[in-house]
Design an enzyme around this catalytic site. Structure first.
Site, PDB file in Angstrom:
ATOM      1  N   LEU A 164       7.925  49.555  61.491  1.00 23.08           N
ATOM      2  CA  LEU A 164       9.306  49.074  61.577  1.00 23.08           C
ATOM      3  C   LEU A 164       9.478  48.254  62.848  1.00 23.08           C
ATOM      4  O   LEU A 164       9.333  48.761  63.952  1.00 23.08           O
ATOM      5  CB  LEU A 164      10.274  50.260  61.569  1.00 23.08           C
ATOM      6  CG  LEU A 164      11.756  49.908  61.722  1.00 23.08           C
ATOM      7  CD1 LEU A 164      12.239  49.053  60.554  1.00 23.08           C
ATOM      8  CD2 LEU A 164      12.606  51.175  61.831  1.00 23.08           C
ATOM      9  N   ASP A 165       9.781  46.976  62.683  1.00 24.34           N
ATOM     10  CA  ASP A 165       9.991  46.074  63.812  1.00 24.34           C
ATOM     11  C   ASP A 165      11.483  45.814  63.945  1.00 24.34           C
ATOM     12  O   ASP A 165      12.073  45.030  63.195  1.00 24.34           O
ATOM     13  CB  ASP A 165       9.233  44.769  63.587  1.00 24.34           C
ATOM     14  CG  ASP A 165       9.355  43.810  64.762  1.00 24.34           C
ATOM     15  OD1 ASP A 165       9.947  44.209  65.790  1.00 24.34           O
ATOM     16  OD2 ASP A 165       8.863  42.673  64.668  1.00 24.34           O
ATOM     17  N   THR A 166      12.118  46.488  64.921  1.00 22.71           N
ATOM     18  CA  THR A 166      13.566  46.371  65.081  1.00 22.71           C
ATOM     19  C   THR A 166      13.992  44.986  65.543  1.00 22.71           C
ATOM     20  O   THR A 166      15.163  44.628  65.444  1.00 22.71           O
ATOM     21  CB  THR A 166      14.071  47.422  66.081  1.00 22.71           C
ATOM     22  OG1 THR A 166      13.376  47.256  67.329  1.00 22.71           O
ATOM     23  CG2 THR A 166      13.811  48.834  65.559  1.00 22.71           C
ATOM     24  N   GLY A 167      13.049  44.200  66.075  1.00 25.33           N
ATOM     25  CA  GLY A 167      13.396  42.849  66.527  1.00 25.33           C
ATOM     26  C   GLY A 167      13.123  41.779  65.495  1.00 25.33           C
ATOM     27  O   GLY A 167      13.327  40.590  65.756  1.00 25.33           O
TER      28      GLY A 167
END
Length: 326
Positions: free
Chosen positions: A184-187
């Site tokens: 999961l890449d929040t950016g």
């Protein structure tokens, strides 16, 4: 024999300061500099006392253990018995690691002759070891062991943090389902400008058997629009699912990523399962993780939108889960 008490004091001051500092780092506690220094001074003074015959009674287990409590009390204060005991345990673990590392390196560098010369037998038939370690060797190896220990712990923390962002990904197109581990890449803000759908990136190697044979090994270095132009001569039954998504890489101009429209994407994280159809799968020609921990980059909207929908349904008194949440 000449003993330089000032050198011994300064050396033990550095060692005790390093032990206290690493304990604080392990416990994620911020130290006050004067408490840190005072605690190290107390520990260094105790070592100097061994050269005063009148204080030989202080070199017992209870006194040594009590001194460690005093040093930790000065450095960290007392914020509850449970927290103090955890700090004490961490302090002793670091001490044992450092001591074990010094002994391990010492014996590893010894020759067989030196090792057996240090072994002697007692009159009762027992066996004893004569341990002689140079002062400079102890000082250098001590800090080397602590540095290695800190590096290992930092790597473990990084791995633990990454694990919380890993999830299982299942992508379905027609009768084909591809499963892998995703991060999961929040950016990640990559979306299709036309449909506004989020784009989840996957390694193209996962789809290699389903893509045209002429594309093999070319997606990494060749523009995806050129590959699509060749489809006139290829029989690719997913041609109507292909999309070109513009994106801007770091220190690069605008480029295009080849993407596909799946039937369904299912993401499982923290025992929660999210399912959606409003997503595109971007194909990356390289390797997303050098150590192979994940093969996909999960767009945050795939989880956030599903979680928001579930929260809205619960607050509205819904008896069924929303369609994009399983």
């Amino acid at each position: 024999m000449v003993v330089y008490v000032d050198l011994i004091f300064l050396t033990n001051l550095c060692i005790d300061g390093a032990l206290i500092g690493l304990t604080a780092w392990m416990r994620k506690t911020k130290l006050v500099w004067w408490r840190w220094l005072l605690s190290a001074i107390v520990g260094a003074l105790y070592v100097v006392m061994m050269f005063v015959p009148e204080f030989d009674f202080m070199f017992t287990f209870l006194i040594k253990f009590g001194l460690s409590l005093v040093m930790l009390g000065i450095a960290f204060g007392f914020k509850g018995l449970q927290a103090f005991m955890r700090t004490l345990g961490t302090f002793y673990v670091i001490n044992f690691v450092a001591a074990g590392g010094i002994l391990g390196v010492h014996y590893m560098l010894q020759s067989s002759g030196e090792l057996f010369n240090g072994i002697w037998f007692t009159a009762s038939g027992g066996m004893s070891f004569d341990l002689k370690i140079a002062f400079g060797f102890t000082f250098v190896v001590f800090f080397a062991v602590l540095f290695l220990f800190k590096a290992v712990q930092s790597s473990k923390r990084k791995t633990d943090r990454m694990t919380t962002y890993l999830g299982k990904v299942e992508v379905s197109i027609d009768e084909v389902t591809i499963s892998c581990t995703g991060l999961l890449d929040t950016g990640n803000q990559l979306t299709d400008p036309l449909s506004r759908m989020p784009v989840m990136v996957m390694e193209v190697s996962l789809w290699q058997d389903m893509l045209p044979a002429a594309w093999k090994g070319r997606l990494k270095d060749e523009a995806p629009d050129n590959l699509i132009m060749e489809l006139d001569q290829e029989d690719f039954h997913w041609q109507d699912r292909l999309r070109l998504v513009p994106y801007r890489g770091i220190n690069k101009g605008t480029a295009f990523m080849l993407a596909m429209k799946p039937d369904r994407v299912k993401v499982t994280m923290d025992e929660m399962c999210y399912e959606t159809t409003k997503v595109l799968i971007g194909l990356d020609g390289g390797v997303l993780s050098s150590d192979g921990k994940y093969q996909a980059v999960i767009h945050p909207e795939l989880v956030q939108d599903a979680a928001s929908a579930q929260s809205t349904a619960i607050s509205a008194g819904a008896t069924e889960k929303p369609l994009n949440v399983v």
